[in-house]
Scaffold this active site. Sequence first.
Site, PDB file in Angstrom:
ATOM      1  N   TYR A 163      -7.434  45.893  21.190  1.00 24.77           N
ATOM      2  CA  TYR A 163      -7.481  44.171  21.537  1.00 24.77           C
ATOM      3  C   TYR A 163      -9.220  44.132  21.379  1.00 24.77           C
ATOM      4  O   TYR A 163      -9.505  43.149  21.391  1.00 24.77           O
ATOM      5  CB  TYR A 163      -7.076  43.806  22.667  1.00 24.77           C
ATOM      6  CG  TYR A 163      -7.216  44.531  23.997  1.00 24.77           C
ATOM      7  CD1 TYR A 163      -8.875  44.492  24.331  1.00 24.77           C
ATOM      8  CD2 TYR A 163      -6.291  45.069  24.951  1.00 24.77           C
ATOM      9  CE1 TYR A 163      -9.037  45.171  25.680  1.00 24.77           C
ATOM     10  CE2 TYR A 163      -6.863  45.551  26.168  1.00 24.77           C
ATOM     11  CZ  TYR A 163      -8.143  45.722  26.385  1.00 24.77           C
ATOM     12  OH  TYR A 163      -8.381  46.364  27.524  1.00 24.77           O
ATOM     13  N   CYS A 200     -19.020  31.787  33.107  1.00 27.88           N
ATOM     14  CA  CYS A 200     -19.738  31.146  32.179  1.00 27.88           C
ATOM     15  C   CYS A 200     -18.542  30.311  31.480  1.00 27.88           C
ATOM     16  O   CYS A 200     -18.737  29.059  31.198  1.00 27.88           O
ATOM     17  CB  CYS A 200     -20.396  31.741  31.053  1.00 27.88           C
ATOM     18  SG  CYS A 200     -19.435  32.986  30.294  1.00 27.88           S
ATOM     19  N   CYS A 233     -22.865  26.094  27.771  1.00 26.04           N
ATOM     20  CA  CYS A 233     -22.904  27.539  27.427  1.00 26.04           C
ATOM     21  C   CYS A 233     -24.659  27.634  27.159  1.00 26.04           C
ATOM     22  O   CYS A 233     -25.350  26.806  27.497  1.00 26.04           O
ATOM     23  CB  CYS A 233     -22.197  28.042  26.090  1.00 26.04           C
ATOM     24  SG  CYS A 233     -20.484  27.903  26.445  1.00 26.04           S
ATOM     25  N   ASP A 292     -22.402  37.113  23.689  1.00 25.52           N
ATOM     26  CA  ASP A 292     -21.513  38.154  23.630  1.00 25.52           C
ATOM     27  C   ASP A 292     -20.351  38.182  22.677  1.00 25.52           C
ATOM     28  O   ASP A 292     -19.903  38.739  21.915  1.00 25.52           O
ATOM     29  CB  ASP A 292     -21.043  38.822  24.819  1.00 25.52           C
ATOM     30  CG  ASP A 292     -20.204  40.253  24.879  1.00 25.52           C
ATOM     31  OD1 ASP A 292     -19.117  39.966  25.317  1.00 25.52           O
ATOM     32  OD2 ASP A 292     -20.654  41.162  23.965  1.00 25.52           O
TER      33      ASP A 292
END
Length: 370
Positions: free
Chosen positions: A26, A246, A252, A268
Amino acid sequence: MIAPFSHPLYVMAKPVGSSCNLACRYCYYLQKGSGKMSDELLETFIRQYIEAQTQPEVLFTWHGGEPLLQPLSFYERALQLQQKYAHGRHIDNCLQTNGTLLTDEWCDFLHRNNFLVGISMDGPEPLHNHYRQQFRRVMHGVQLLQKHKVMWNAMATVNRHNAERPLEFYQFFRDIGCEYLQFTPVVETVDGQPVRITAESVTPQQWGNFLVTLYDEWVKTDVGRLFVQFFDATLACWVGQPPGLCSAGAYCGHSAALQPDGNLYSCDHFVDEAHLLGNIGKHTITELMYSDRQWFFGRQKHDGMAEKCHHCRYLFACHGECPKNRILPGNENYLCEGYHAYFRHVEHDMDWMAQALREGRAPADIMLTK
């Protein structure tokens, strides 16, 4: 000269990029760029990152891929450079690893230098090995961390497989002595196409049931003993404090990702051309994090929410969750149904615990006596 950020700023450093000794089914990062960070770039990063901070404490986060593919000497050099540029600030380091490359030498180094180590694992062997493999090597790594008294926590994914066995998942981490548990849902689309979800992704119904089941187990005896990041973040939102997660925050843009070539990305989860802020060899981290592109990225967490979010009673605890999961029509979050079921389930208890904090009592006390 641009001043340092007016609030905490974080950069997740990827010293080997996407390079990894595993190939988890994944993983969203495998196709990103790989390589090894040079000594010159390492020094540039450490100097700029410390200069960008306004707090007396500075946290370095080393991530991957698998960051232990850099030799021990890389991190010894990093510590030297941190002290060179610290100028009286307190420096902390955390490192996220799959645990398979840990040795006595590594663990001795991590202990002596007070690293916090995150171990990526998805539960007991049948659950972990379904998508990740190498469970026994990971457990050996955990045992080495415990032997050398290294501070560690667990970081798990919640996927289509282990979400079906939440109690087994939770009890495993409790049994191996984990004191701080983090987890994140796997939501990936097929070739980036909206609504075509990969076979490994958790469903909204699974996600809601997973959270509710874990919460009910945790709240029986583990409040104040085993810290679950997600539940801590929920309680923080309930009392109007920053959640420390977050995905639960209103905006953000405070945490970027640095590739080994010096390219800095908005997040990321958004390491792509559209979210490339620039290269720290040409611009400082502060300049890039103050850029219009990063400002717009940060605002989109709020401004890009689905219309239904603005009328949701749990908006204060969710804020539309992570933008990467807003893949349904109207920018609706794929996991919304699961989140709503969880918040509805914990609402009464969160009210109680929030009241305990307002009265100066520990949440565990009020939960045990209510």
